[in-house]
Write a protein that holds these residues in place. Structure first.
Motif, PDB file in Angstrom:
ATOM      1  N   THR A  33       0.345  -4.630  93.116  1.00 53.30           N
ATOM      2  CA  THR A  33       0.145  -4.003  94.420  1.00 53.30           C
ATOM      3  C   THR A  33       0.284  -5.010  95.557  1.00 53.30           C
ATOM      4  OG1 THR A  33      -1.334  -2.443  93.370  1.00 53.30           O
ATOM      5  CG2 THR A  33      -1.479  -2.605  95.762  1.00 53.30           C
ATOM      6  N   ARG A  73       3.957   3.118  95.074  1.00 55.47           N
ATOM      7  CA  ARG A  73       2.667   2.439  95.192  1.00 55.47           C
ATOM      8  C   ARG A  73       1.879   2.564  93.884  1.00 55.47           C
ATOM      9  NH1 ARG A  73      -2.214   3.384  95.840  1.00 55.47           N
ATOM     10  NH2 ARG A  73      -1.919   5.633  95.811  1.00 55.47           N
ATOM     11  N   ALA A 126       4.032  -5.855  96.832  1.00 60.29           N
ATOM     12  CA  ALA A 126       4.908  -4.738  97.191  1.00 60.29           C
ATOM     13  C   ALA A 126       5.991  -5.137  98.179  1.00 60.29           C
ATOM     14  CB  ALA A 126       4.082  -3.585  97.762  1.00 60.29           C
TER      15      ALA A 126
END
Lengths: 400, 238
Positions: free
Chosen positions: B132, B123, B135
Motif C-alpha cells: 500500500t 488499492r 502505490a
C-alpha cells in the motif's frame, strides 16, 4: 477501453521520451507554422486589396481608351484607337441605368499659395466625384454642376495639400495657382488615406475642361460611370459597350473595367498564390509525417515486450492499434498546435515591426491546421500501429 | 477447469518442422496447485503459452472452464486472457512509465472499467500484496521482490480463474523469492488455480502436483492415478 485512458496512456509514453517526442513534433510544427504564417500574410493581403478597391463602391465601371484584351496585332488589323472624349462621357451619361459620370483628365502640376509650392496630382473631373468615388467634402462644397465643355477657375483640395499650403489657416475662398493659372478654393475634401500606396489626400480637383487646358490635351484618361444598382451592372455595361463602339466607328477600341470583374481577377491571382503556399505546406507536412512514422516505427520495436505484456493481460489487437494510433495523432496534433502558436506568434511580431504588413489568420485556417495535423498523425501512425497490433504475443513477450 | 487433449504444437523453423509438444493430455482441477518442470527445450514454455491462451495448439483441444479455446479468434482469446488468466513473469514486465497502482490498473483499463472502480480495486490488490505504501512508486523505485508483488497484484486484480507463473522467482534473491512463493500459495489456498512453470526443483517441489515434461511429452505426473485422464502412459518415477 475508455477514450480518456487511451489518451492518458499515449500521453505517458510521449512524456517518457520528452526530447525525442519534441524533435519528432518539430517537423509538423515547422510545417504548420510556415503555412499559417504564409497564408496569414496572403489572406491579409487579399483583405487589404479588397478593402482598397471596394472603398470606391461596387457599381463603378471605368472606361479606358485602348483594348487590353486584344487578340492579334492591332496595327495589322487596322484598329485605330479613338480617344475618349467629353462627348463620349455625355453620351454615356444619357444611357438608362447610368446614374453619374466622371470624365477624368489627370496630371501633375505645381500648386502655389502664399509663396509655398507643392507638386501634386491634379484631377480634372465633374461634380459627380463625391458620389462616384465615395469621397466626402469636409468644408465648403465640391465643384458645382456645370457644362462639361466649360471651365471655371474653381478648385477643391485634399487635406494634405491644405496642410502643406495653408497650415491650420482657412483655405476656403483663398486663391491658389495651379500650373500658373489662378483658381479659387471652394472646398476641402475629407481625409481618405491611401489607395495602393498612393496618397489620395495629396490631390487637387478642378473642372475637367480646366485640366484639359492645363495639360494641353483634348482627350480623357478615363470615364468613371456609376451604375444605379449592382443587379444592373451587366446590362448597363453591355449598353455602354454598344454605345461607345458605335460612336468609335464600329470599333471596340476601349476597355470597360468593372469592380466585380477586377475583384474576380484579383481573387484568381490570390487563389493561385494560396495554392502555391498550400503546396509548400503539403511538402513540409509530408516530411513531418515521415518523421512521425519513423519515430513510431522505432517506438514499436523498442516496446515490443511491453506490447506482449499488454496482450497477455488482455489487450486486443484493436486496442494495441488504437493506442499507437492515438499516440501518433497526439504527437502531430500537439506539433500542429505548437506550430499554429509559433506561426501566429511570428505573424504578430511581424505586425509589430512592420506596421504596414497586412496579416490576418482566419479562424477556419486555425481549425483546418489542427484537423490536418490530426489527419497526418493518424495516417503516419497507421503503419506502425498495424505492425504493433499484428505482433505475436509470445514472440513479443520474449523480446527484451 | 483445464482440459488438454492431444495438444500438439509444431513450429515451422526453416525446412524442418520443430515439434515442441507432441500430444499432451492434461487435466487440472479448479483450485489445484501444479508445477510444470523440465529441461529447456522440453516444451514447458510452449505449454505455458498454450495454457495462457497466448499461443494456439497446432492440433488438439483445450477447454478452459468448459469453453473450447483452440479455435477462438484473436480478439476473443484476448478477452479470455483478460478475465480468466493472470500472468506472472520472470522479468516482472511492469510498464516503467506507470506507477505501481498504474500498472495494476492496466488490465482493468483494457477491460473498460471506470477509473473510480479501478482505483479502489488497485488499492485493495496492493493491500493484499502488502505494498500500500508503494502505490505511487514507479518500477525503478522498487526492489525486485516488490516489483514481482506488484506484478502479482496486477495478475489477480481481474479475479482470474488461473494464475500462470513463469519462473516467478528466477530473477529474485532467495528471501524475496520465498516471499513471492508464499504470496501466490496463499492465493491458491483462497481458491485460485495456480500453475508454476520452473526449472527450480525447490520451487516446483512445493506444488501439490508436479508435471515433468521431456521432448514435448508429459513424462511424469504425481497426480493420483484415479484422477488422471492422460491417455499416453507416462512412466512413473519415484
Amino acid at each position: 477501453m475508455i477514450e480518456r485512458d487511451v489518451i492518458r496512456l499515449a500521453w505517458h509514453s510521449l512524456r517518457a521520451h520528452r526530447q525525442r517526442s519534441f524533435l519528432t513534433m518539430l517537423g509538423i510544427l515547422i510545417g504548420i507554422a510556415s503555412v499559417i504564417l504564409l497564408t496569414s500574410i496572403g489572406e491579409g493581403t487579399r483583405l487589404y486589396v479588397l478593402s482598397e478597391f471596394t472603398q470606391f463602391g461596387a457599381t463603378l465601371a471605368a472606361v479606358n481608351p485602348g483594348r487590353i484584351e486584344t487578340s492579334g496585332l492591332p496595327g495589322a488589323l487596322g484598329i485605330t484607337i479613338h480617344p475618349l472624349t467629353l462627348d463620349d462621357a455625355e453620351a454615356l451619361r444619357r444611357l438608362p441605368g447610368v446614374e453619374r459620370v466622371v470624365p477624368v483628365v489627370m496630371g501633375t502640376a505645381a500648386i502655389e499659395h502664399g509663396g509655398r509650392t507643392r507638386n501634386t496630382f491634379v484631377y480634372g473631373v465633374s461634380s459627380a466625384v463625391p458620389e462616384v468615388w465615395r469621397m466626402n467634402v469636409r468644408g465648403g462644397r465640391f465643384l458645382p454642376e456645370m457644362d462639361l465643355h466649360r471651365g471655371a477657375p474653381l478648385a477643391v483640395i485634399g487635406p494634405k495639400v491644405r496642410r502643406e499650403l495653408f497650415g491650420e489657416a482657412n483655405c476656403l475662398g483663398q486663391p491658389i495657382r495651379v500650373g500658373g493659372q489662378r483658381f479659387r478654393v471652394i472646398g476641402l475634401m475629407e481625409p481618405k488615406g491611401q489607395f495602393l500606396g498612393f496618397d489620395i489626400d495629396d490631390s487637387v480637383y478642378v473642372p475637367v475642361m480646366e485640366a484639359a487646358r492645363l495639360f494641353n490635351r483634348d482627350d480623357l484618361h478615363e470615364i468613371d460611370v456609376l451604375i444605379a444598382n449592382s443587379s444592373m451592372i451587366d446590362p448597363v455595361v453591355r449598353r455602354m459597350r454598344a454605345l461607345l463602339t458605335e460612336r468609335h466607328g464600329d470599333e471596340e477600341d476601349f476597355t470597360i473595367t468593372t469592380q466585380t470583374g477586377m475583384l474576380d481577377s484579383l481573387g484568381r491571382i490570390l487563389r493561385i498564390v494560396s495554392l502555391a503556399v498550400g503546396g509548400i505546406g503539403a511538402i513540409s507536412l509530408l516530411v513531418g509525417a515521415i518523421g512521425i512514422l519513423t519515430m513510431m516505427w522505432i517506438s514499436v520495436n523498442e516496446r515490443t515486450s511491453e506490447i506482449g505484456l499488454m496482450r497477455a493481460i488482455g489487450a486486443t489487437p484493436a486496442q494495441i492499434m488504437q493506442l499507437f494510433l492515438i499516440e501518433a495523432a497526439m504527437l502531430s496534433t500537439l506539433g500542429g498546435a505548437l506550430g499554429l502558436g509559433t506561426g501566429m506568434g511570428i505573424a504578430h511580431v511581424l505586425r509589430l515591426y512592420v506596421p504596414g504588413l497586412p496579416v490576418h489568420t482566419p479562424a477556419e485556417f486555425v481549425l483546418l491546421a489542427l484537423a490536418v495535423s490530426l489527419g497526418v498523425g493518424l495516417l503516419s501512425g497507421l503503419l506502425p500501429a498495424r505492425r504493433a497490433a499484428a505482433l505475436d504475443p509470445v514472440l513479443a513477450l520474449a523480446a527484451e | 477447469m483445464i482440459q488438454l487433449q492431444g495438444i500438439e504444437r509444431v513450429y515451422e523453423v526453416g525446412a524442418s518442422p520443430v515439434r515442441a509438444l507432441r500430444g499432451v493430455n492434461l487435466s487440472i482441477a479448479r483450485g489445484d496447485y501444479v508445477s510444470i518442470m523440465g529441461p529447456s527445450g522440453s516444451g514447458k514454455s510452449t505449454l505455458l503459452h498454450i495454457l495462457g491462451c497466448l499461443d494456439r495448439p497446432t492440433a488438439g483441444s483445450y477447454r478452459l472452464a468448459g469453453q473450447e479455446t483452440a479455435d477462438l479468434p484473436e480478439a476473443e482469446l484476448s478477452r479470455v486472457r483478460r478475465h480468466q488468466i493472470g500472468f506472472i513473469f520472470q522479468f516482472f514486465h511492469l510498464i516503467p512509465r506507470l506507477t505501481a497502482a498504474g500498472n495494476i490498473e492496466l488490465p482493468m483499463v483494457f477491460a473498460g472499467i471506470p477509473a473510480e472502480e479501478r482505483r479502489e480495486r488497485a488499492r485493495r490488490s496492493l493491500e493484499v500484496v502488502g505494498l500500500t505504501a508503494r502505490a505511487g512508486h514507479r518500477p525503478d523505485q522498487l526492489s525486485g521482490g516488490e516489483q514481482q508483488r506488484v506484478a502479482i497484484a496486477r495478475a489477480v486484480v481481474m479475479e482470474p480463474a488461473v494464475l500462470l507463473a513463469d519462473e516467478p522467482t528466477g530473477n529474485l534473491d532467495s528471501v524475496s523469492g520465498s516471499e513471492v512463493v508464499r504470496l501466490i500459495e496463499r492465493m491458491n489456498t483462497d481458491g485460485l488455480t495456480l500453475i508454476v512453470v520452473t526449472h527450480d526443483p525447490q520451487v516446483g517441489g512445493r506444488a501439490r502436483r508436479c508435471i515433468r515434461l521431456a521432448d514435448g511429452l508429459v513424462v511424469e505426473d504425481t497426480e493420483p492415478p484415479s484422477r488422471r485422464r492422460s491417455a499416453a502412459p507416462a512412466p512413473e518415477v519415484t
